[in-house]
Design a protein around this motif. Sequence first.
Motif, PDB file in Angstrom:
ATOM      1  N   GLU A  96      29.650  45.891  74.045  1.00 38.60           N
ATOM      2  CA  GLU A  96      29.018  46.770  73.705  1.00 38.60           C
ATOM      3  C   GLU A  96      27.825  47.302  75.174  1.00 38.60           C
ATOM      4  OE1 GLU A  96      25.941  49.956  72.694  1.00 38.60           O
ATOM      5  OE2 GLU A  96      27.830  49.784  72.729  1.00 38.60           O
ATOM      6  N   SER A  97      27.200  45.774  75.813  1.00 44.98           N
ATOM      7  CA  SER A  97      26.669  45.329  76.934  1.00 44.98           C
ATOM      8  C   SER A  97      27.281  46.409  78.349  1.00 44.98           C
ATOM      9  CB  SER A  97      26.619  44.404  77.067  1.00 44.98           C
ATOM     10  OG  SER A  97      26.102  44.179  78.381  1.00 44.98           O
ATOM     11  N   GLU A 110      30.417  31.741  75.027  1.00 48.94           N
ATOM     12  CA  GLU A 110      29.407  32.466  74.847  1.00 48.94           C
ATOM     13  C   GLU A 110      29.065  32.502  76.424  1.00 48.94           C
ATOM     14  OE1 GLU A 110      25.533  34.607  72.561  1.00 48.94           O
ATOM     15  OE2 GLU A 110      26.846  33.202  71.950  1.00 48.94           O
ATOM     16  N   ARG A 153      29.650  35.711  79.812  1.00 50.89           N
ATOM     17  CA  ARG A 153      28.631  36.588  80.344  1.00 50.89           C
ATOM     18  C   ARG A 153      28.849  35.514  81.740  1.00 50.89           C
ATOM     19  NH1 ARG A 153      24.194  37.514  77.229  1.00 50.89           N
ATOM     20  NH2 ARG A 153      24.494  37.811  75.070  1.00 50.89           N
ATOM     21  N   ARG A 179      31.526  41.599  71.342  1.00 50.20           N
ATOM     22  CA  ARG A 179      31.197  42.610  70.756  1.00 50.20           C
ATOM     23  C   ARG A 179      30.176  42.826  71.321  1.00 50.20           C
ATOM     24  NH1 ARG A 179      33.688  41.381  64.961  1.00 50.20           N
ATOM     25  NH2 ARG A 179      30.708  40.482  64.477  1.00 50.20           N
ATOM     26  N   GLU A 180      29.708  41.889  71.346  1.00 48.78           N
ATOM     27  CA  GLU A 180      28.687  41.845  72.363  1.00 48.78           C
ATOM     28  C   GLU A 180      28.601  42.137  73.475  1.00 48.78           C
ATOM     29  OE1 GLU A 180      25.322  40.908  74.815  1.00 48.78           O
ATOM     30  OE2 GLU A 180      26.843  39.701  74.430  1.00 48.78           O
ATOM     31  N   ARG A 181      29.449  42.137  74.023  1.00 53.72           N
ATOM     32  CA  ARG A 181      29.844  41.802  75.632  1.00 53.72           C
ATOM     33  C   ARG A 181      30.660  43.681  75.596  1.00 53.72           C
ATOM     34  NH1 ARG A 181      27.698  40.087  79.348  1.00 53.72           N
ATOM     35  NH2 ARG A 181      26.319  40.109  77.706  1.00 53.72           N
TER      36      ARG A 181
END
Length: 205
Positions: free
Chosen positions: A130-131, A63, A67, A126-128
């Motif tokens: 969406e960011s 993670e 990032r 998914r988070e990356r």
Amino acid sequence: MPTPRRTQKQRRDQAEAALLAAAAELVVEQGVRSLTLARVGERAGYSRGIIAHHFGSKQALLELLARTAQAGFVPGLADLPPGLDRLLRLIDGYIGELGQVGAARHAFLLLWAEAPTMPELAPIFRERDESFRADLRVEVAAGIADGTIRDDLAPEEVAPAIVGQLRGIGLQRLLDPPAVDTERLRRSVTEQWRRALATPSARQP
């Protein structure tokens, strides 16, 4: 003159940077499925206890790698206000950076490609994604508000189209670098998006 002693934070930051660099190299060389904390520590010259202390788990390591690899991918955007010009600069710069991708960004694209089939990676990316889409929605909405982007376009539709194109170019570049001339592509793709997004008064570069 004696060398000043490093602070605890400086030592921690240096160790973290070395471990992330080692993880990126191993992902590029051997793939994410063979990555272990022990191998990362060995590559970076640290004990397994040190890497476990820094990250705790392979998922936490991946993670942070995702990032840090994505952050600041395109330099020079902070000085521009949100809107069409910054969006086009991002597209141009992103493709340009793909032409000189280092181990960390190479690893990011490989991890992203693996994410749909790896449960431990899927939530991270998914988070990356969406960011990334959220940032693009801001740019499109700002351009609509200032009259440089067509008001019949929906930010929530434009954003995934741009992400899909940029990520796709990145993956093609990894698979077959000679077939993907990023210096030519950056100009043509940026112009395509200018024509697709801009109001008539904003279409001239």
